[in-house]
Design a protein around this motif. Structure first.
Motif, short mmCIF file in Angstrom:
data_model
loop_
_atom_site.label_atom_id
_atom_site.label_comp_id
_atom_site.label_asym_id
_atom_site.label_seq_id
_atom_site.Cartn_x
_atom_site.Cartn_y
_atom_site.Cartn_z
N TYR A 1 2.40 -9.05 -8.40
CA TYR A 1 1.92 -7.70 -8.66
C TYR A 1 2.11 -6.84 -7.41
O TYR A 1 1.64 -7.19 -6.33
N TRP B 1 -0.08 -0.09 -17.09
CA TRP B 1 0.27 -0.61 -15.76
C TRP B 1 -0.85 -1.41 -15.12
O TRP B 1 -0.68 -1.98 -14.05
N ASN C 1 -3.07 -4.50 -14.34
CA ASN C 1 -2.90 -5.94 -14.47
C ASN C 1 -4.24 -6.62 -14.79
O ASN C 1 -5.28 -5.96 -14.83
N SER D 1 -0.46 -1.69 -11.29
CA SER D 1 0.63 -2.31 -10.54
C SER D 1 1.84 -2.53 -11.43
O SER D 1 1.76 -2.40 -12.65
N ASN E 1 4.74 -5.51 -12.37
CA ASN E 1 4.89 -6.96 -12.33
C ASN E 1 6.35 -7.25 -12.00
O ASN E 1 7.25 -7.00 -12.81
N GLY F 1 2.19 -3.77 -15.19
CA GLY F 1 1.31 -4.83 -14.72
C GLY F 1 0.64 -5.60 -15.82
O GLY F 1 0.22 -6.74 -15.62
#
Length: 413
Positions: free
Chosen positions: A195, A208, A210, A216, A218, A238
């Motif tokens: 990440y 986005w 995570n 984040s 990926n 993410g």
């Protein structure tokens, strides 16, 4: 008549005085504007720059000549986070193979050395444009333009330095290690997803974000046993599962191709069905411990395989930690950057990472500053099945485990 003449003379004098006033006012405005323009030019002028405050000598040459590595190499190393000789080679490659030397600025033209130094200062220290503008005495617009120009150039370098090795690399890397060779013949390194924080608009956050609630991207990354990146696939949200990122890379990236009988090591969060990945046995300890079983003394072939697998696969963890330690910009989301810029940054910095490794080796002094925010028990996730290659790698894993165990039993008998 005399009164009328006197009145006319007074009116003429007033008009004359008024014209003189307007003339002097216009002249004063013109002078002020010229002064302001001269001040602006002085901010970007060659003679007024200094990368370090105080009376110390400038690191950068005032005549726009290439950097003299004998002139403050310590400052260059501090700003670029690499040896001056490596920095010089990097600038030379980018100058010869990209458009980095070109500039749209008419005055105060930056040299390639300055451009790369500005970019590295921002990325290694997570510095803001404003900090860079104050340090290098350039406008914010110039810093931004320079940053993106170097970013584009480094993406070109990425295509030359981030490459999957051939089958022969496996023996070169593992051939002298009896605990791994020839059992892991064809292994080119390790692969994992990581990440990287990213800045996105609020309406994009759900996609986005995570599992750790951090916005984040990926990123799928593979490396060899020398801690060089051999493959990067960035730009996935993410919230995307690791195995889905892997499958997307296989489907959309024509460069993600391995030679016959070659593979990467991966954790149990990925599918065991792909011929490109060799994963450990799920729900089998990596480091067996207990009253009847001392540490690192496996009880069976599966435990032994997982231990050897974990030892080799750890190279991707160390590589990713070193990567984020070198480039602190990757540890924080930068407001104002487009998603495309943040994705391209991963490719560009992976290229610089490899360039440093290949020129000056690894500097692993000190502890890593950050840890991956994933769970160690990744086998608890449900990997997306890629059944294109069936059970090929499952059979290969069983064969390696059997051979490792037999060799272990012979050595202890």
């Amino acid at each position: 008549m005399d009164g009328q003449g006197q009145s006319g003379d007074q009116e003429s004098e007033r008009l004359k005085a008024l014209r003189n006033f307007h003339f002097l006012q216009q002249k004063a405005v013109t002078t002020a504007v010229v002064g302001i323009l001269e001040q602006i030019d002085s901010l970007d002028s060659v003679d007024s720059r200094s990368v370090s405050p105080g009376p110390s000598r400038n690191v950068l040459s005032e005549e726009h000549e290439p950097l003299d590595m004998s002139d403050g190499p310590g400052r260059i190393k501090s700003l670029a986070q690499m040896e001056p000789s490596t920095f010089h080679e990097l600038v030379s490659w980018l100058t010869e193979n990209t458009d980095l030397a070109k500039s749209k600025r008419r005055r105060g033209r930056l040299t390639p050395d300055e451009k790369v130094l500005i970019f590295l200062y921002i990325t290694t220290r997570a510095a803001s444009y404003r900090n860079a503008a104050e340090l290098f005495n350039y406008s914010l617009e110039t810093i931004s333009t320079t940053f993106h120009q170097v970013l584009d150039a480094l993406c070109v370098l990425c295509r030359h330095t981030v490459r999957i090795p051939s089958f022969e690399y496996s023996e070169k890397a593992l051939g002298g290690k009896s605990e791994f060779w020839p059992y892991f013949k064809g292994c080119l390194g390790a692969l994992d997803a990581v990440y990287i924080p990213i800045s996105a608009t609020s309406d994009q956050h759900p996609a986005w974000r995570n599992p750790k609630n951090v916005v984040s991207q990926n990123v799928l990354a593979a490396c060899d046993f020398d801690m060089n990146f051999t493959y990067i696939f960035a730009g996935m949200e993410g919230s995307t599962q690791d195995s889905r990122v892997f499958l997307t890379a296989r489907e959309k990236d024509n460069t993600f191709r391995l030679s016959s009988n070659c593979y990467f090591l991966a954790d149990a969060g990925f599918s065991s069905k792909s011929r490109l990945l060799l994963i450990p046995y799920r729900e089998v300890s990596y480091h067996p411990q207990g009253p009847q079983q001392p540490a690192n003394h496996p009880a069976n072939s599966r435990e032994l395989f997982n231990i050897r697998h974990a030892t080799l696969r750890s190279v991707i963890d160390r590589t990713l930690k070193l990567f984020r330690r070198r480039f602190r910009l990757l540890t924080t989301a930068r407001e104002g950057f487009s998603i495309r810029t943040q994705v391209n940054l991963v490719f560009a910095l992976a290229a610089v990472h490899n360039f440093i490794n290949q020129r000056q080796g690894l500097d692993l002094d000190g502890e890593f500053e950050d840890e991956d925010d994933r769970d160690d028990d990744t086998w608890k996730t449900s990997p997306i099945v890629d059944d294109f290659d069936g059970n090929l790698m499952i059979r290969k894993r069983d064969m390696i485990a059997k051979e490792l165990w037999e060799q272990s039993q012979r050595s202890t008998s």
